[in-house]
Design a protein around this motif. Structure first.
Motif, PDB file in Angstrom:
ATOM      1  N   LEU A 272       2.916  14.041  18.291  1.00  0.00           N
ATOM      2  CA  LEU A 272       3.697  14.858  17.362  1.00  0.00           C
ATOM      3  C   LEU A 272       2.837  16.035  16.898  1.00  0.00           C
ATOM      4  O   LEU A 272       1.913  15.878  16.097  1.00  0.00           O
ATOM      5  N   SER A 273       3.131  17.196  17.405  1.00  0.00           N
ATOM      6  CA  SER A 273       2.330  18.372  17.039  1.00  0.00           C
ATOM      7  C   SER A 273       3.188  19.629  17.077  1.00  0.00           C
ATOM      8  O   SER A 273       4.240  19.675  17.716  1.00  0.00           O
ATOM      9  N   SER A 274       2.728  20.654  16.362  1.00  0.00           N
ATOM     10  CA  SER A 274       3.359  21.971  16.372  1.00  0.00           C
ATOM     11  C   SER A 274       2.256  23.020  16.384  1.00  0.00           C
ATOM     12  O   SER A 274       1.164  22.791  15.841  1.00  0.00           O
ATOM     13  N   THR A 275       2.546  24.157  16.972  1.00  0.00           N
ATOM     14  CA  THR A 275       1.592  25.257  16.980  1.00  0.00           C
ATOM     15  C   THR A 275       2.131  26.376  16.111  1.00  0.00           C
ATOM     16  O   THR A 275       3.293  26.793  16.249  1.00  0.00           O
ATOM     17  N   TYR A 276       1.274  26.849  15.226  1.00  0.00           N
ATOM     18  CA  TYR A 276       1.661  27.943  14.329  1.00  0.00           C
ATOM     19  C   TYR A 276       0.475  28.887  14.214  1.00  0.00           C
ATOM     20  O   TYR A 276      -0.636  28.466  13.854  1.00  0.00           O
ATOM     21  N   LYS A 277       0.695  30.142  14.552  1.00  0.00           N
ATOM     22  CA  LYS A 277      -0.362  31.160  14.527  1.00  0.00           C
ATOM     23  C   LYS A 277      -1.585  30.681  15.299  1.00  0.00           C
ATOM     24  O   LYS A 277      -2.711  30.665  14.791  1.00  0.00           O
ATOM     25  N   VAL A 278      -1.314  30.225  16.523  1.00  0.00           N
ATOM     26  CA  VAL A 278      -2.290  29.763  17.517  1.00  0.00           C
ATOM     27  C   VAL A 278      -3.089  28.529  17.090  1.00  0.00           C
ATOM     28  O   VAL A 278      -4.026  28.128  17.773  1.00  0.00           O
ATOM     29  N   LYS A 279      -2.727  27.917  16.006  1.00  0.00           N
ATOM     30  CA  LYS A 279      -3.401  26.695  15.566  1.00  0.00           C
ATOM     31  C   LYS A 279      -2.454  25.512  15.730  1.00  0.00           C
ATOM     32  O   LYS A 279      -1.254  25.620  15.479  1.00  0.00           O
ATOM     33  N   THR A 280      -3.005  24.367  16.140  1.00  0.00           N
ATOM     34  CA  THR A 280      -2.203  23.172  16.352  1.00  0.00           C
ATOM     35  C   THR A 280      -2.267  22.268  15.125  1.00  0.00           C
ATOM     36  O   THR A 280      -3.350  22.010  14.578  1.00  0.00           O
ATOM     37  N   TYR A 281      -1.113  21.802  14.712  1.00  0.00           N
ATOM     38  CA  TYR A 281      -0.998  20.889  13.574  1.00  0.00           C
ATOM     39  C   TYR A 281      -0.384  19.584  14.062  1.00  0.00           C
ATOM     40  O   TYR A 281       0.521  19.571  14.887  1.00  0.00           O
ATOM     41  N   TYR A 282      -0.878  18.470  13.515  1.00  0.00           N
ATOM     42  CA  TYR A 282      -0.420  17.140  13.927  1.00  0.00           C
ATOM     43  C   TYR A 282       0.294  16.448  12.770  1.00  0.00           C
ATOM     44  O   TYR A 282       0.111  16.801  11.586  1.00  0.00           O
ATOM     45  N   PHE A 283       1.064  15.413  13.139  1.00  0.00           N
ATOM     46  CA  PHE A 283       1.893  14.719  12.142  1.00  0.00           C
ATOM     47  C   PHE A 283       1.883  13.217  12.390  1.00  0.00           C
ATOM     48  O   PHE A 283       1.609  12.755  13.509  1.00  0.00           O
ATOM     49  N   CYS A 284       2.207  12.475  11.357  1.00  0.00           N
ATOM     50  CA  CYS A 284       2.217  11.014  11.467  1.00  0.00           C
ATOM     51  C   CYS A 284       3.587  10.488  11.887  1.00  0.00           C
ATOM     52  O   CYS A 284       3.692   9.460  12.549  1.00  0.00           O
ATOM     53  N   VAL A 285       4.649  11.168  11.489  1.00  0.00           N
ATOM     54  CA  VAL A 285       6.005  10.756  11.828  1.00  0.00           C
ATOM     55  C   VAL A 285       6.821  12.009  12.138  1.00  0.00           C
ATOM     56  O   VAL A 285       6.496  13.116  11.686  1.00  0.00           O
ATOM     57  N   LYS A 286       7.896  11.823  12.895  1.00  0.00           N
ATOM     58  CA  LYS A 286       8.683  12.980  13.329  1.00  0.00           C
ATOM     59  C   LYS A 286       9.320  13.717  12.155  1.00  0.00           C
ATOM     60  O   LYS A 286       9.522  14.944  12.212  1.00  0.00           O
ATOM     61  N   GLU A 287       9.642  12.984  11.083  1.00  0.00           N
ATOM     62  CA  GLU A 287      10.247  13.642   9.920  1.00  0.00           C
ATOM     63  C   GLU A 287       9.298  14.676   9.318  1.00  0.00           C
ATOM     64  O   GLU A 287       9.730  15.725   8.838  1.00  0.00           O
ATOM     65  N   HIS A 288       7.993  14.389   9.359  1.00  0.00           N
ATOM     66  CA  HIS A 288       7.040  15.345   8.808  1.00  0.00           C
ATOM     67  C   HIS A 288       6.872  16.555   9.724  1.00  0.00           C
ATOM     68  O   HIS A 288       6.658  17.673   9.242  1.00  0.00           O
ATOM     69  N   LYS A 289       6.989  16.354  11.003  1.00  0.00           N
ATOM     70  CA  LYS A 289       6.991  17.500  11.922  1.00  0.00           C
ATOM     71  C   LYS A 289       8.192  18.391  11.645  1.00  0.00           C
ATOM     72  O   LYS A 289       8.076  19.634  11.634  1.00  0.00           O
ATOM     73  N   GLN A 290       9.339  17.792  11.386  1.00  0.00           N
ATOM     74  CA  GLN A 290      10.545  18.564  11.091  1.00  0.00           C
ATOM     75  C   GLN A 290      10.388  19.374   9.805  1.00  0.00           C
ATOM     76  O   GLN A 290      10.815  20.534   9.726  1.00  0.00           O
ATOM     77  N   ILE A 291       9.767  18.758   8.800  1.00  0.00           N
ATOM     78  CA  ILE A 291       9.533  19.461   7.535  1.00  0.00           C
ATOM     79  C   ILE A 291       8.611  20.656   7.765  1.00  0.00           C
ATOM     80  O   ILE A 291       8.848  21.769   7.282  1.00  0.00           O
ATOM     81  N   PHE A 292       7.545  20.441   8.525  1.00  0.00           N
ATOM     82  CA  PHE A 292       6.604  21.520   8.818  1.00  0.00           C
ATOM     83  C   PHE A 292       7.281  22.642   9.587  1.00  0.00           C
ATOM     84  O   PHE A 292       7.137  23.828   9.246  1.00  0.00           O
ATOM     85  N   ASP A 293       8.028  22.293  10.632  1.00  0.00           N
ATOM     86  CA  ASP A 293       8.661  23.299  11.467  1.00  0.00           C
ATOM     87  C   ASP A 293       9.662  24.150  10.688  1.00  0.00           C
ATOM     88  O   ASP A 293       9.880  25.321  11.019  1.00  0.00           O
TER      89      ASP A 293
END
Length: 302
Positions: A272-293
């Protein structure tokens, strides 16, 4: 329940006779402070009856969250008292067996329709509460001495509206979730437990035992509470100091070799990860990835 599963549960709730203990000298001031708190906020046990304690359970209820306090209340012994100190029973929305954590099957003693009137309610981490169950909590709490949650059971209690405007705590991995979902609750980081009138919230898991011992202290005094802890061979002293979860007071700092969830500071799932401004961010659960995105600038610290 592992920490990731605990976070999934919190996210799903709305984001998609022994002798007295001998204390070491360093704990003496804390012990005296506990006695002062008890003197300021005592509870009066009935003279000719046991104190009824309802353990509210539903699917996925975390076993130690309710069994820990159950053992505390069950082991209280008052010499010369005609009645048991506490009368314990489980309550669920229906009479159907409940599957708790690890597959433990429990047949509830009562349903919310026929349960005896409690003076203490214990709400462990569990599945989200139905409207009927929330109504039961609200109505029963009008007459309780203590309605207490343990771990992410705080989300169930919060969903009733009873914690609105009050201080509360939960498992350290769910501080952010609780604050985001209920911004009108004053989330206390680093608290072993928090008391607010007849409401009380404990931190994660074994914190429920400390809050239960605190309730025993309020009813019967520190000697009885310490004797109960000694009988249980429970040597932790968090019940004497509600601020004893201090190691969780500050967010965990990540390192290059140890990334943490960009939302809640918990251990990550590397899938579970997202890239924002060339930096990668990780998450513990998919709901937190959704919040970040949805609002990456809010969490990226840019």
């Amino acid at each position: 329940m592992n920490r990731r599963e605990l976070l999934k549960r919190s996210a799903a709730l709305g984001l998609t006779a022994a002798g007295s203990l001998t204390l070491p000298a360093a704990a003496a001031a804390t012990f005296d402070a506990a006695a002062e708190r008890a003197a300021l906020n005592p509870l009066a046990p009935p003279a000719n009856a046991s104190i009824p304690v309802a353990f509210l359970i539903s699917e996925g209820a975390v076993v130690i969250d309710f069994c820990g306090p159950w053992e505390v209340f069950e082991r209280v012994n008052i010499p010369g008292r005609k009645y048991d100190a506490f009368s314990l029973y489980t309550v669920a929305e229906s009479a159907a067996p409940v599957t708790a954590g690890g597959g433990l099957k429990i047949t509830p003693n009562y349903t919310i329709a026929n349960a005896p009137t409690p003076k203490v309610i214990v709400i462990p981490a569990q599945s989200p509460a139905s409207e009927a169950t929330k109504a039961w909590i609200r109505n029963a709490t009008k007459n309780t001495d203590v309605t207490m949650s343990v771990c992410t059971g705080a989300f169930v209690l919060a969903s009733t509206g009873l914690l609105s405007g009050k201080a509360a705590t939960t498992h350290h991995g769910a501080y952010v979730d609780l604050a985001m979902q209920y911004p009108d609750i004053h989330v206390q980081r680093g608290a072993r437990f928090v008391e607010a009138g007849n409401l009380a919230t404990a931190g994660g898991l074994t914190s429920g035992m400390d809050l239960a011992l605190r309730v025993v202290e309020r009813y019967f005094g520190r000697d009885v509470a310490s004797q109960t802890a000694a009988l249980l061979e429970y040597q932790a002293q968090g019940w004497l100091n509600p601020s004893s979860n201090a190691e969780y007071a500050e967010p965990i700092r990540q390192t290059v070799n140890h990334p943490i969830c960009a939302i809640c500071d918990m251990e990550i799932d590397r899938s579970l990860s997202s890239t924002y401004k060339v930096k990668t961010y990780y998450f513990c659960v998919k709901e937190h990835k959704q919040i970040f995105d949805a609002s990456p600038d809010k969490f990226a610290g840019e």
